[in-house]
Design an enzyme around this catalytic site. Structure first.
Site, PDB file in Angstrom:
ATOM      1  N   CYS A 132      39.588  54.034  48.909  1.00 16.52           N
ATOM      2  CA  CYS A 132      39.007  53.200  49.776  1.00 16.52           C
ATOM      3  C   CYS A 132      38.733  52.967  51.749  1.00 16.52           C
ATOM      4  CB  CYS A 132      38.601  52.253  49.263  1.00 16.52           C
ATOM      5  SG  CYS A 132      38.852  52.199  47.403  1.00 16.52           S
ATOM      6  N   HIS A 272      36.234  45.633  51.980  1.00 14.15           N
ATOM      7  CA  HIS A 272      35.979  46.599  51.272  1.00 14.15           C
ATOM      8  C   HIS A 272      35.636  45.690  50.506  1.00 14.15           C
ATOM      9  CE1 HIS A 272      36.448  50.094  48.420  1.00 14.15           C
ATOM     10  NE2 HIS A 272      37.307  49.035  48.078  1.00 14.15           N
ATOM     11  N   ASN A 302      31.571  48.535  44.172  1.00 14.46           N
ATOM     12  CA  ASN A 302      33.064  49.831  44.575  1.00 14.46           C
ATOM     13  C   ASN A 302      32.352  51.255  44.898  1.00 14.46           C
ATOM     14  OD1 ASN A 302      35.087  50.804  45.789  1.00 14.46           O
ATOM     15  ND2 ASN A 302      36.580  49.718  43.971  1.00 14.46           N
TER      16      ASN A 302
HETATM   17  N1  ACO Z   1      33.555  43.343  30.078  1.00 15.38           N
HETATM   18  C1  ACO Z   1      34.439  42.529  29.082  1.00 15.38           C
HETATM   19  N2  ACO Z   1      35.272  41.844  29.195  1.00 15.38           N
HETATM   20  C2  ACO Z   1      36.707  42.776  30.357  1.00 15.38           C
HETATM   21  C3  ACO Z   1      35.893  44.027  30.725  1.00 15.38           C
HETATM   22  C4  ACO Z   1      34.668  44.365  30.748  1.00 15.38           C
HETATM   23  N3  ACO Z   1      33.923  44.594  31.723  1.00 15.38           N
HETATM   24  N4  ACO Z   1      36.996  44.227  31.246  1.00 15.38           N
HETATM   25  C5  ACO Z   1      37.510  43.601  31.467  1.00 15.38           C
HETATM   26  N5  ACO Z   1      37.831  42.713  30.227  1.00 15.38           N
HETATM   27  C6  ACO Z   1      38.274  42.236  29.136  1.00 15.38           C
HETATM   28  C7  ACO Z   1      40.073  42.793  29.409  1.00 15.38           C
HETATM   29  O1  ACO Z   1      39.631  43.385  28.492  1.00 15.38           O
HETATM   30  C8  ACO Z   1      41.483  41.502  29.344  1.00 15.38           C
HETATM   31  O2  ACO Z   1      41.205  41.361  27.790  1.00 15.38           O
HETATM   32  P1  ACO Z   1      42.295  40.804  27.149  1.00 15.38           P
HETATM   33  O3  ACO Z   1      42.424  39.061  27.783  1.00 15.38           O
HETATM   34  O4  ACO Z   1      41.637  40.517  25.853  1.00 15.38           O
HETATM   35  O5  ACO Z   1      42.891  41.525  27.368  1.00 15.38           O
HETATM   36  C9  ACO Z   1      39.976  40.183  29.961  1.00 15.38           C
HETATM   37  O6  ACO Z   1      39.091  40.938  30.499  1.00 15.38           O
HETATM   38  C10 ACO Z   1      40.652  39.946  31.304  1.00 15.38           C
HETATM   39  O7  ACO Z   1      41.144  41.387  31.917  1.00 15.38           O
HETATM   40  P2  ACO Z   1      41.642  41.116  33.294  1.00 15.38           P
HETATM   41  O8  ACO Z   1      42.214  42.407  33.823  1.00 15.38           O
HETATM   42  O9  ACO Z   1      42.640  39.577  33.442  1.00 15.38           O
HETATM   43  O10 ACO Z   1      40.578  40.697  34.230  1.00 15.38           O
HETATM   44  P3  ACO Z   1      40.928  40.146  35.885  1.00 15.38           P
HETATM   45  O11 ACO Z   1      39.787  38.907  35.897  1.00 15.38           O
HETATM   46  O12 ACO Z   1      42.076  40.909  36.566  1.00 15.38           O
HETATM   47  O13 ACO Z   1      39.491  41.381  36.209  1.00 15.38           O
HETATM   48  C11 ACO Z   1      39.384  43.038  37.492  1.00 15.38           C
HETATM   49  C12 ACO Z   1      39.374  42.644  36.095  1.00 15.38           C
HETATM   50  C13 ACO Z   1      37.839  43.160  37.189  1.00 15.38           C
HETATM   51  C14 ACO Z   1      39.358  44.895  37.138  1.00 15.38           C
HETATM   52  C15 ACO Z   1      40.044  42.633  38.712  1.00 15.38           C
HETATM   53  O14 ACO Z   1      41.506  42.408  38.068  1.00 15.38           O
HETATM   54  C16 ACO Z   1      39.918  43.977  39.768  1.00 15.38           C
HETATM   55  O15 ACO Z   1      38.831  43.880  40.733  1.00 15.38           O
HETATM   56  N6  ACO Z   1      40.859  44.655  40.058  1.00 15.38           N
HETATM   57  C17 ACO Z   1      40.564  44.984  41.364  1.00 15.38           C
HETATM   58  C18 ACO Z   1      40.270  46.210  41.118  1.00 15.38           C
HETATM   59  C19 ACO Z   1      40.183  47.451  42.909  1.00 15.38           C
HETATM   60  O16 ACO Z   1      39.794  46.293  43.844  1.00 15.38           O
HETATM   61  N7  ACO Z   1      40.583  48.228  42.498  1.00 15.38           N
HETATM   62  C20 ACO Z   1      40.151  48.946  43.873  1.00 15.38           C
HETATM   63  C21 ACO Z   1      39.837  50.460  43.932  1.00 15.38           C
HETATM   64  S1  ACO Z   1      40.014  51.132  45.579  1.00 15.38           S
HETATM   65  C22 ACO Z   1      40.151  52.240  45.164  1.00 15.38           C
HETATM   66  O17 ACO Z   1      41.073  53.583  46.181  1.00 15.38           O
HETATM   67  C23 ACO Z   1      38.744  53.031  44.218  1.00 15.38           C
END
Ligand code: ACO
Length: 345
Positions: A132, A272, A302
């Protein structure tokens, strides 16, 4: 009189008494594919809800490239728009840089395919892999060539077909990503939009947080690797989130410090577009007001290397930034990598 780029504000490189040419962004352009995938449609594909995706990420929909539409196609379309805005033709371009983690194929590089599609017959071409952060890495590299007078015209593109490496059975990741491309033409052009500074950072200790295990020399494609879904992107969401906020805050603070600019002087912060909560946390830590933040992730999700490139083009063409306004770009991605840039538009 219109402000001339890099005259009102401190160019951080000046402290090294480096007699480089100032570098300007003389045209931007972007392209997103026509197909929209909404959260409601995703509800039918994996165990998720529009409510979960919206509240946890801010994303409402994303774009998907057609089956026969590849990263080089989207990159070329964005590039042609940026070239038109810049008034630059293919034969004027000295270097094409394509930032991507989803090249058309491992080799040859996507930049060579783009070079051919846009008629940049004289240009050198290479791909840049900083996930990214790739577009800002590209700006910094382009700036070096222009400041050193090695090249006059450099085209930097961020382009991704992330839908080709997303595991559409994994609700943790498939809701987050989309396809698209953004581009910028850089030159030394007095009275144009000055790139004041750009920085790049990396921390390979966190490489495991976001990666694709299969397809490289470590895990070439086999029937087993395909069956084990090794050729899809994998991410530790929570940890990635934490480092994203830290890295973006420190990158942004550093470029502001180098330029001796306070956050209140920035008209538009273009972060980003990964997660609304990350953007809000970074904005808050920087002391930015909500109306300084540019957000389009509700429409595109993203798009990795394309993310800030598309957003910059939209901010410019929607009139969100005007001549002389200061723009702060700040990114973070797999690697881990990060980057930030200040532009005097
Ligand atoms: N729908 C419903 N529930 C979901 C989903 C979904 N799509 N995805 C995850 N869950 C569930 C999980 O299984 C978890 O359930 P559990 O508690 O029973 O285990 C629950 O939701 C909470 O999951 P968390 O991981 O705690 O959720 P969080 O609030 O951290 O959000 C997310 C997850 C959106 C992925 C967040 O952590 C995030 O945005 N992280 C950064 C991602 C990012 O910026 N990536 C950059 C990539 S850049 C590149 O180089 C490509």
């Amino acid at each position: 009189m219109s402000p001339s780029a890099s005259t009102k504000f401190k160019n951080p490189r000046a402290k090294y008494n480096f007699e480089g040419r100032p570098c300007s962004i003389v045209g931007v352009g972007s392209y997103v594919p026509a197909k929209v995938l909404t959260n409601q449609e995703l509800e039918k594909m994996v165990d998720t809800t529009d409510e979960w995706i919206t509240t946890r990420t801010g994303i409402k929909e994303r774009r998907l490239a057609a089956k026969d539409e590849f990263t080089s196609d989207m990159a070329a379309k964005a590039a042609l728009r940026a070239m038109k805005a810049a008034g630059v033709t293919g034969d004027q371009i000295d270097l094409v840089i394509v930032a991507t983690i989803t090249p058309d194929m491992v080799f040859p590089c996507t930049a060579c395919l783009v070079q051919q599609k846009i008629g940049a017959t004289r240009a050198a071409a290479f791909d840049l892999e900083a996930a990214c952060s790739g577009f800002i890495y590209g700006l910094e590299i382009a700036q070096q060539f222009i400041m050193s007078r090695t090249y006059d015209t450099v085209l930097v593109i961020g382009a991704e077909k992330l839908s080709s490496i997303v595991d559409w059975q994994d609700r943790n990741t498939c809701v987050l990503f989309g396809d698209g491309a953004g581009a910028a033409v850089l030159q030394n052009r007095p009275n144009s939009h000055g790139l004041l500074t750009a920085i790049m950072g990396a921390d390979g200790r966190r490489a495991n947080l976001l990666h694709m295990p299969g397809g490289g020399s470590r895990c070439p494609a086999t029937a087993e690797s395909v069956a084990a879904r090794q050729h899809f992107l994998r991410m530790e969401g929570k940890e990635t989130f934490k480092y994203a906020v830290q890295a973006m805050q420190s990158g942004a603070s550093e470029v502001l410090k180098r330029c001796e600019i306070d956050i209140t002087k920035i008209k538009c912060v273009i972060p980003h577009q990964a997660n609304r909560r990350i953007i809000d946390a970074v904005g808050e830590r920087l002391g930015a007001k909500p109306d300084q933040l540019f957000i389009n992730l509700d429409r595109y999700g993203n798009t990795s290397a394309a993310s800030v490139a598309i957003a910059l083009d939209e901010a410019v063409h929607s009139g969100r930034v005007n001549r002389g306004d200061l723009i702060l770009l700040v990114v973070f991605g797999a690697g881990l990598t990060w980057g930030a840039a200040v532009i005097e538009w």
